[in-house]
Each structure stands twice: as structure tokens, then as C-alpha cells.
Design a protein around this motif. Structure first.
Motif, PDB file in Angstrom:
ATOM      1  N   SER A 183      33.806  41.694  33.362  1.00 49.12           N
ATOM      2  CA  SER A 183      33.460  40.650  33.221  1.00 49.12           C
ATOM      3  C   SER A 183      32.268  40.276  32.020  1.00 49.12           C
ATOM      4  O   SER A 183      31.543  41.394  31.898  1.00 49.12           O
ATOM      5  CB  SER A 183      32.491  40.154  34.538  1.00 49.12           C
ATOM      6  N   ILE A 184      32.230  38.991  31.472  1.00 48.18           N
ATOM      7  CA  ILE A 184      31.460  38.873  30.387  1.00 48.18           C
ATOM      8  C   ILE A 184      30.879  37.576  30.546  1.00 48.18           C
ATOM      9  O   ILE A 184      31.251  36.659  31.224  1.00 48.18           O
ATOM     10  CB  ILE A 184      32.503  38.793  28.999  1.00 48.18           C
ATOM     11  N   GLN A 185      29.653  37.305  29.621  1.00 47.75           N
ATOM     12  CA  GLN A 185      28.959  35.938  29.621  1.00 47.75           C
ATOM     13  C   GLN A 185      28.179  35.952  28.423  1.00 47.75           C
ATOM     14  O   GLN A 185      27.848  37.021  27.892  1.00 47.75           O
ATOM     15  CB  GLN A 185      28.177  35.903  30.866  1.00 47.75           C
ATOM     16  N   PHE A 186      28.102  34.891  27.986  1.00 46.55           N
ATOM     17  CA  PHE A 186      27.319  34.616  26.568  1.00 46.55           C
ATOM     18  C   PHE A 186      26.280  33.453  26.657  1.00 46.55           C
ATOM     19  O   PHE A 186      26.656  32.308  27.255  1.00 46.55           O
ATOM     20  CB  PHE A 186      28.314  34.107  25.424  1.00 46.55           C
ATOM     21  N   LEU A 187      24.988  33.985  26.329  1.00 40.80           N
ATOM     22  CA  LEU A 187      23.901  32.929  26.127  1.00 40.80           C
ATOM     23  C   LEU A 187      23.222  32.864  24.852  1.00 40.80           C
ATOM     24  O   LEU A 187      23.375  33.938  24.148  1.00 40.80           O
ATOM     25  CB  LEU A 187      22.961  33.109  27.321  1.00 40.80           C
ATOM     26  N   ASP A 188      22.551  31.958  24.408  1.00 41.15           N
ATOM     27  CA  ASP A 188      21.876  31.852  23.151  1.00 41.15           C
ATOM     28  C   ASP A 188      20.459  32.267  23.637  1.00 41.15           C
ATOM     29  O   ASP A 188      20.197  32.292  24.814  1.00 41.15           O
ATOM     30  CB  ASP A 188      21.791  30.484  22.515  1.00 41.15           C
ATOM     31  N   THR A 189      19.684  32.481  22.735  1.00 44.43           N
ATOM     32  CA  THR A 189      18.355  32.890  22.872  1.00 44.43           C
ATOM     33  C   THR A 189      17.351  31.975  23.393  1.00 44.43           C
ATOM     34  O   THR A 189      16.394  32.522  24.157  1.00 44.43           O
ATOM     35  CB  THR A 189      17.626  33.517  21.680  1.00 44.43           C
ATOM     36  N   SER A 190      17.631  30.631  23.501  1.00 50.66           N
ATOM     37  CA  SER A 190      17.037  29.703  24.364  1.00 50.66           C
ATOM     38  C   SER A 190      17.444  29.485  25.572  1.00 50.66           C
ATOM     39  O   SER A 190      16.867  28.709  26.266  1.00 50.66           O
ATOM     40  CB  SER A 190      17.422  28.248  23.455  1.00 50.66           C
ATOM     41  N   GLY A 191      18.208  30.248  26.023  1.00 48.50           N
ATOM     42  CA  GLY A 191      18.709  30.278  27.578  1.00 48.50           C
ATOM     43  C   GLY A 191      19.983  29.377  27.996  1.00 48.50           C
ATOM     44  O   GLY A 191      20.081  29.317  29.125  1.00 48.50           O
ATOM     45  N   ASN A 192      20.472  28.820  26.884  1.00 49.34           N
ATOM     46  CA  ASN A 192      21.841  28.023  27.320  1.00 49.34           C
ATOM     47  C   ASN A 192      23.016  28.834  27.176  1.00 49.34           C
ATOM     48  O   ASN A 192      23.084  29.752  26.535  1.00 49.34           O
ATOM     49  CB  ASN A 192      21.891  26.876  26.174  1.00 49.34           C
ATOM     50  N   TYR A 193      23.717  28.299  28.328  1.00 51.34           N
ATOM     51  CA  TYR A 193      25.244  29.297  28.409  1.00 51.34           C
ATOM     52  C   TYR A 193      26.048  28.638  27.467  1.00 51.34           C
ATOM     53  O   TYR A 193      26.240  27.395  27.468  1.00 51.34           O
ATOM     54  CB  TYR A 193      25.602  29.110  29.814  1.00 51.34           C
ATOM     55  N   MET A 194      26.574  29.541  26.543  1.00 49.88           N
ATOM     56  CA  MET A 194      27.319  29.095  25.569  1.00 49.88           C
ATOM     57  C   MET A 194      28.898  28.704  26.053  1.00 49.88           C
ATOM     58  O   MET A 194      29.402  27.963  25.520  1.00 49.88           O
ATOM     59  CB  MET A 194      27.353  30.164  24.425  1.00 49.88           C
ATOM     60  N   ILE A 195      29.400  29.471  27.162  1.00 49.08           N
ATOM     61  CA  ILE A 195      30.523  29.158  27.297  1.00 49.08           C
ATOM     62  C   ILE A 195      30.485  29.300  29.035  1.00 49.08           C
ATOM     63  O   ILE A 195      29.757  30.025  29.827  1.00 49.08           O
ATOM     64  CB  ILE A 195      31.616  30.410  27.054  1.00 49.08           C
ATOM     65  N   GLY A 196      31.271  28.399  29.600  1.00 53.99           N
ATOM     66  CA  GLY A 196      31.295  28.480  31.252  1.00 53.99           C
ATOM     67  C   GLY A 196      29.878  27.757  31.947  1.00 53.99           C
ATOM     68  O   GLY A 196      28.955  27.246  31.374  1.00 53.99           O
ATOM     69  N   ARG A 197      30.007  28.021  33.203  1.00 53.82           N
ATOM     70  CA  ARG A 197      29.022  27.372  34.016  1.00 53.82           C
ATOM     71  C   ARG A 197      27.660  28.427  34.040  1.00 53.82           C
ATOM     72  O   ARG A 197      27.836  29.532  33.955  1.00 53.82           O
ATOM     73  CB  ARG A 197      29.526  27.121  35.423  1.00 53.82           C
ATOM     74  N   ARG A 198      26.543  27.779  34.419  1.00 51.67           N
ATOM     75  CA  ARG A 198      25.553  28.632  34.664  1.00 51.67           C
ATOM     76  C   ARG A 198      25.459  29.522  35.511  1.00 51.67           C
ATOM     77  O   ARG A 198      25.889  29.266  36.773  1.00 51.67           O
ATOM     78  CB  ARG A 198      24.166  27.555  34.808  1.00 51.67           C
ATOM     79  N   GLY A 199      25.033  30.805  35.365  1.00 49.56           N
ATOM     80  CA  GLY A 199      25.052  31.804  36.565  1.00 49.56           C
ATOM     81  C   GLY A 199      26.411  32.434  36.822  1.00 49.56           C
ATOM     82  O   GLY A 199      26.659  33.212  37.930  1.00 49.56           O
ATOM     83  N   ILE A 200      27.580  32.049  36.105  1.00 53.76           N
ATOM     84  CA  ILE A 200      29.060  32.520  36.583  1.00 53.76           C
ATOM     85  C   ILE A 200      29.362  33.317  35.415  1.00 53.76           C
ATOM     86  O   ILE A 200      29.347  33.157  34.536  1.00 53.76           O
ATOM     87  CB  ILE A 200      29.929  31.289  36.730  1.00 53.76           C
ATOM     88  N   TRP A 201      29.853  34.459  36.010  1.00 59.00           N
ATOM     89  CA  TRP A 201      30.547  35.630  35.166  1.00 59.00           C
ATOM     90  C   TRP A 201      32.164  34.998  34.917  1.00 59.00           C
ATOM     91  O   TRP A 201      32.691  34.306  35.564  1.00 59.00           O
ATOM     92  CB  TRP A 201      30.621  36.829  35.824  1.00 59.00           C
ATOM     93  N   LEU A 202      32.520  35.408  33.570  1.00 58.98           N
ATOM     94  CA  LEU A 202      33.782  35.281  33.274  1.00 58.98           C
ATOM     95  C   LEU A 202      34.559  36.257  33.064  1.00 58.98           C
ATOM     96  O   LEU A 202      34.194  37.447  32.664  1.00 58.98           O
ATOM     97  CB  LEU A 202      33.650  34.451  31.784  1.00 58.98           C
ATOM     98  N   PRO A 203      35.953  36.261  33.775  1.00 53.62           N
ATOM     99  CA  PRO A 203      36.765  37.525  33.911  1.00 53.62           C
ATOM    100  C   PRO A 203      37.164  37.900  32.379  1.00 53.62           C
ATOM    101  O   PRO A 203      37.349  36.863  31.604  1.00 53.62           O
ATOM    102  CB  PRO A 203      38.006  37.080  34.670  1.00 53.62           C
ATOM    103  N   ASP A 204      37.065  39.208  32.028  1.00 50.72           N
ATOM    104  CA  ASP A 204      37.184  39.788  30.572  1.00 50.72           C
ATOM    105  C   ASP A 204      38.727  40.118  30.736  1.00 50.72           C
ATOM    106  O   ASP A 204      39.325  41.167  30.744  1.00 50.72           O
ATOM    107  CB  ASP A 204      36.617  40.981  30.474  1.00 50.72           C
TER     108      ASP A 204
END
Length: 329
Positions: A183-204
Motif C-alpha cells: 500500500s502507498i499514499q502521498f501527502l504534501d508538506t502542508s498535510g493535504n492528500y495528493m491522491i485519494g481520500r484522507r486517511g485511506i491507503w492506496l493499493p500498490d
């Protein structure tokens, strides 16, 4: 009574007659020279002149001969000195040639030995069975990977306004080196989720990973150059959503740190405490620093790339991670 002009004895006509008479006498005198025995004889006769001419020719030949002998002597002296100088240079060059030949033979022997050692090492390496392991220091057993990426202006291409492509390539290379990631997830340094929903892992999966990297490349939001909000949200919101046997790694990607160093270290220690039983932290935190200044990672610099490297080195050491400083972006 008629007045007459006075008579001048020495007039112009008298002078004309006088000059003509004198010229005639002089002409007769010249014509009489050499005419017969009564003429005036020359003091130097023809045989004497011929003799003198022959003596002069002999003297000129003698002078020319002596001049050629003198010139030959001078040339012989110069040539001798030049010959001695050339012989000295030849001896010196022969000595240098001998030294170079000796050094060449020595290096050739050493090269031959090194080639033999290299061949033996390659043979041993080919005989060993090895696995495709991740870079030294990275947690190879990580199952969940989150990235906190600085998307400020210094991390972007000034022409396309997109993130530097080197950032995308580094993320791709890192994920390829971790075989256990699910699983993967991406945030910017301001705390915003760049892809997908907040707090949800994405399948790799290969397709989702490629889509995610493309979206990150064109991410439009400019974040702050302070990874604390992104790291805080990733640990608080993603860490509770993994299983007990899973392992989470967090990677901070940036080039600058403008927050409070001591405050960030204290908050991280509270957010990611060590287990009293295992001594390990729930999340390993690593960092990847990119050089965006003329003199990146300069010791003693109060800000910029060096400040990011200093704070992330302390965080990586305290939270079981690694610090990677890229030579170029």
C-alpha cells in the motif's frame, strides 16, 4: 653741337673677343697633346696598369680566401659547441627514457596482477547466489509506504511549473527497491492528500502507481517548506489503519526546512514513541534531500538545503530511518 657718347674700352664686345681668342688657344693646346714625339708623355704606361691590375686581382683573391678560412673556422667552432649540447641532451633523454621504461614495466606488471584479481573476484561473485536487495539502510520489510513531498516553488521546474522529474524518478526507484510494499499514499508538506481520500491507503498496483506518479508530477498546489504538518497527518491518520504485523515507513522529500527544529523533534517523539517491549517505533521516518541551491548541503549554512539535511539527519537517526542526499535534481 652734337654730344657724343663716351667710349668704353672694356665693353661686352671686347670681352667676347677676348674669350674667343683664349678658347682657340686652349683648343690648339689640347689638340697638340700626344701628337708625335713632341707630345706630353703619361707618367703611367699600359704595362704598368696591367701589372697593377693583376696584383690587385691576386690581392682580392687572397683576401677572399682568408675570409672563407676565417668563416669556416668560426662555423667549425659553433658546430662543435652545438654538437656537445646536442650530445648532452641526447644523454639526458636516454636517461629519462630508461626511467619511463622501468615505470611502464612496473605498472604493466601491477595491471596484470590487478586484472587477475578482478577476474577472480568476478568469478567468485558469479558463483554466489544473491537476491535483489534494497539499498543499505532502507527497511526492506516495509508493507506500507507514505510520502510527504515538498511541492513549493523551489521543487518545481521553472518552465513547466511541474515538480522536478527527478523527484518522480526517485519515488519510482525507491518503490521498486522495496519488494514487500502493498500500500502507498502521498501527502504534501502542508498535510493535504495528493491522491485519494484522507486517511485511506492506496493499493500498490502497477497501474495505480503509474497513475499516482503522473498526478504527483502535475500537482498544482504549492505547499510550505515545513514537513511537520504532513508528517503529523500521515502518522496520526495512516498509522492506525495498518495491521499489527505490517510495517509502515514514511519518506520526507524536500529541499528546505523553515520550521522550528527543537519543536519538531519533540512532537515527533510524542507522535511516534518507542515500544517499551521491542524498543522500536511504529513508523520509520526517512528523508530524501534534493539540491536546489548553488552550494547545497554546505556545512554551517543556517538555511536552505543544509538546514533540511541537518534536521532530517537527526530525525532519521532517532526514528530508525535513513537520510539520502541526492547529488542533483
Amino acid at each position: 653741337m652734337i654730344k657724343r657718347r663716351p667710349i668704353e674700352v672694356f665693353s661686352l664686345s671686347f670681352l667676347d673677343c677676348l674669350c674667343c681668342g683664349f678658347g682657340a688657344i686652349l683648343l690648339l693646346f689640347i689638340l697638340s697633346i700626344g701628337s708625335g714625339e713632341a707630345g706630353v708623355k703619361s707618367e703611367v704606361d699600359v704595362p704598368t696598369l696591367r701589372t697593377m691590375r693583376e696584383q690587385l686581382a691576386m690581392l682580392e683573391a687572397d683576401i677572399a680566401n682568408k675570409a672563407s678560412i676565417l668563416e669556416a673556422a668560426l662555423n667549425s667552432e659553433v658546430t662543435s659547441e652545438e654538437r656537445e649540447r646536442i650530445l648532452s641532451l641526447i644523454q639526458e633523454m636516454e636517461s629519462q627514457l630508461a626511467d619511463l621504461q622501468q615505470e611502464y614495466d612496473s605498472r604493466k606488471a601491477n595491471l596484470s596482477t590487478a586484472q587477475q584479481e578482478t577476474a577472480e573476484a568476478n568469478r567468485l561473485l558469479q558463483s554466489f547466489e544473491h537476491e535483489n536487495l534494497p539499498p543499505i539502510g532502507l527497511p526492506a520489510d516495509t508493507t506500507h509506504v507514505a510520502f510527504v513531498i515538498d511541492t513549493s516553488g523551489s521543487m518545481r521546474n521553472q518552465l513547466t511549473k511541474q515538480l522536478h522529474y527527478g523527484v518522480i524518478e526517485q519515488i519510482r526507484e525507491l518503490l521498486d527497491s522495496l519488494p514487500e510494499v502493498r500500500s502507498i499514499q502521498f501527502l504534501d508538506t502542508s498535510g493535504n492528500y495528493m491522491i485519494g481520500r484522507r486517511g485511506i491507503w492506496l493499493p500498490d498496483t502497477p497501474g495505480l502507481r503509474q497513475q499516482a506518479l503522473q498526478s504527483i508530477l502535475s500537482y498544482p498546489i504549492l505547499s510550505v517548506s515545513d514537513p511537520e504538518p504532513g508528517v503529523r497527518n500521515a502518522i496520526r491518520e495512516l498509522s492506525p489503519r495498518i495491521e499489527a504485523n505490517d510495517k509502515m515507513s514514511l519518506y520526507v522529500i524536500g529541499d528546505d526546512f523553515q520550521g522550528s527544529t527543537q519543536s519538531f523533534l519533540i512532537k515527533l517523539d510524542r507522535l511516534n514513541p518507542r515500544s517499551s517491549s521491542t524498543g522500536k517505533r511504529p513508523v520509520s521516518i526517512s528523508a530524501i534531500g534534493f539540491p536546489t541551491l548553488i552550494s547545497p548541503f554546505q556545512l554551517g549554512a543556517p538555511q536552505g538545503n543544509t538546514r533540511f539535511a541537518n534536521i532530517m539527519r537527526e530525525i532519521a537517526e532517532a526514528h530508525d530511518g535513513v537520510l539520502i542526499l541526492k547529488p542533483r535534481i
